[in-house]
Design a protein around this motif. Structure first.
Motif, PDB file in Angstrom:
ATOM      1  N   ARG A 212     -32.247   9.253 -43.466  1.00 53.32           N
ATOM      2  CA  ARG A 212     -31.588   7.945 -42.918  1.00 53.32           C
ATOM      3  C   ARG A 212     -32.451   7.240 -41.848  1.00 53.32           C
ATOM      4  O   ARG A 212     -32.418   6.149 -42.081  1.00 53.32           O
ATOM      5  CB  ARG A 212     -30.225   8.306 -42.176  1.00 53.32           C
ATOM      6  N   ASP A 213     -33.456   8.012 -41.282  1.00 47.36           N
ATOM      7  CA  ASP A 213     -34.236   7.385 -40.302  1.00 47.36           C
ATOM      8  C   ASP A 213     -35.538   7.922 -40.318  1.00 47.36           C
ATOM      9  O   ASP A 213     -35.723   9.007 -40.805  1.00 47.36           O
ATOM     10  CB  ASP A 213     -33.499   7.000 -38.984  1.00 47.36           C
ATOM     11  N   GLU A 214     -36.405   7.328 -39.575  1.00 49.90           N
ATOM     12  CA  GLU A 214     -37.873   7.900 -39.379  1.00 49.90           C
ATOM     13  C   GLU A 214     -37.737   9.360 -38.856  1.00 49.90           C
ATOM     14  O   GLU A 214     -38.628  10.281 -39.176  1.00 49.90           O
ATOM     15  CB  GLU A 214     -38.648   6.952 -38.528  1.00 49.90           C
ATOM     16  N   THR A 230     -35.745   8.427 -49.133  1.00 46.71           N
ATOM     17  CA  THR A 230     -35.223   7.920 -47.608  1.00 46.71           C
ATOM     18  C   THR A 230     -34.951   6.536 -47.766  1.00 46.71           C
ATOM     19  O   THR A 230     -35.316   5.859 -48.411  1.00 46.71           O
ATOM     20  CB  THR A 230     -36.690   8.137 -46.845  1.00 46.71           C
ATOM     21  N   SER A 232     -35.542   5.054 -44.910  1.00 48.68           N
ATOM     22  CA  SER A 232     -36.671   4.390 -43.757  1.00 48.68           C
ATOM     23  C   SER A 232     -37.941   4.407 -44.427  1.00 48.68           C
ATOM     24  O   SER A 232     -38.294   5.481 -44.812  1.00 48.68           O
ATOM     25  CB  SER A 232     -36.277   5.582 -42.357  1.00 48.68           C
TER      26      SER A 232
END
Length: 247
Positions: A212-214, A230, A232
């Motif tokens: 969901r994010d880095e 991903t 992100s």
């Protein structure tokens, strides 16, 4: 005939989950896939479902809202949907075919898998596409008719009763073996060194979904899977790694 893709890949592939969505580009839209190509994201993923007459559309859900109604796409013809029809698959394949990105086509449909195989052949995408699904029977049918197309069995979080760390890798890989799939597409909660190592010994590809994010992307990257879906896109290789693996 063996699949065109070989595992493991030379490095982990960054895959734009449902395209590079956000900033005015909806998930699973042609604009989101175009944006992923423009950003030079090495891979792109989108969801595909069939209509009753065999028409292929890009949609995550098999049940969609059309006006005042909720309809089942596999039970509905394209003529009856008219303006509420999700986007057709062919423009997406044409876009991918004109680029050099890797495609993860996530199959949500019911039957008609042979049409997916024919469309991939028409656009000459067999060598850089993996068709994934939670339905092992659908993948088996596709594999029977199109053995050259790589397939990946999607595995979500398993019930607590089966989530024995010692036996989880064998349990997951046995599912892939029974469905004759070339890779496993694992929910990120299943990520472990053991499951990747077991897959490597069996020449089975390993993909994780969905960062969901880095920060999540970086944590999954530590396991060195073949690919990570991903949301992100701030991290990842600029070029597609070698997709044919080790000889």
């Amino acid at each position: 005939m063996s699949p065109s893709l070989r595992f493991p890949f030379s490095s982990t592939l960054t895959i734009a989950h449902r395209g590079a969505h956000g900033d005015g580009h909806p998930e699973n839209s042609l604009e989101a896939v175009e944006r992923a190509v423009e950003l030079s994201v090495p891979g792109v993923e989108f969801d595909v479902c069939n209509l009753r007459d065999g028409e292929m559309v890009v949609s995550h859900d098999v049940r969609v809202r059309v006006g005042e109604r909720t309809v089942s796409l596999p039970a509905t013809s394209s003529d009856s949907l008219r303006d509420g029809l999700p986007p057709r698959l062919e423009p997406f394949l044409e876009l991918v075919a004109g680029s050099d990105v890797f495609l993860n086509l996530d199959w949500k449909g019911v039957a008609h898998e042979s049409r997916i195989g024919r469309l991939l052949g028409r656009y000459r995408l067999e060598e850089r596409t993996i068709v994934s699904s939670l339905d092992h029977r659908a993948l088996s049918r596709l594999k029977q008719d199109f053995p050259q197309v790589a397939t990946g069995l999607s595995v979500g979080p398993l019930p607590a009763a089966t989530r024995d760390p010692e036996h989880l890798p064998e349990e997951v890989l046995s599912r892939a073996r029974h469905s004759r799939t070339d890779a496993v597409m694992l929910n990120k909660r299943l990520a472990s060194e053991e499951i990747v190592e077991t897959a490597r010994r069996r020449k089975t590809g390993v993909f994780f979904w969905t960062a969901r994010d880095e920060k999540e992307y970086e944590s999954l990257l530590d396991y060195s899977p073949d690919g990570i879906a991903t949301d992100s896109l701030g991290r990842g290789p600029e070029h597609i790694p070698q997709l044919h693996g080790e000889e």
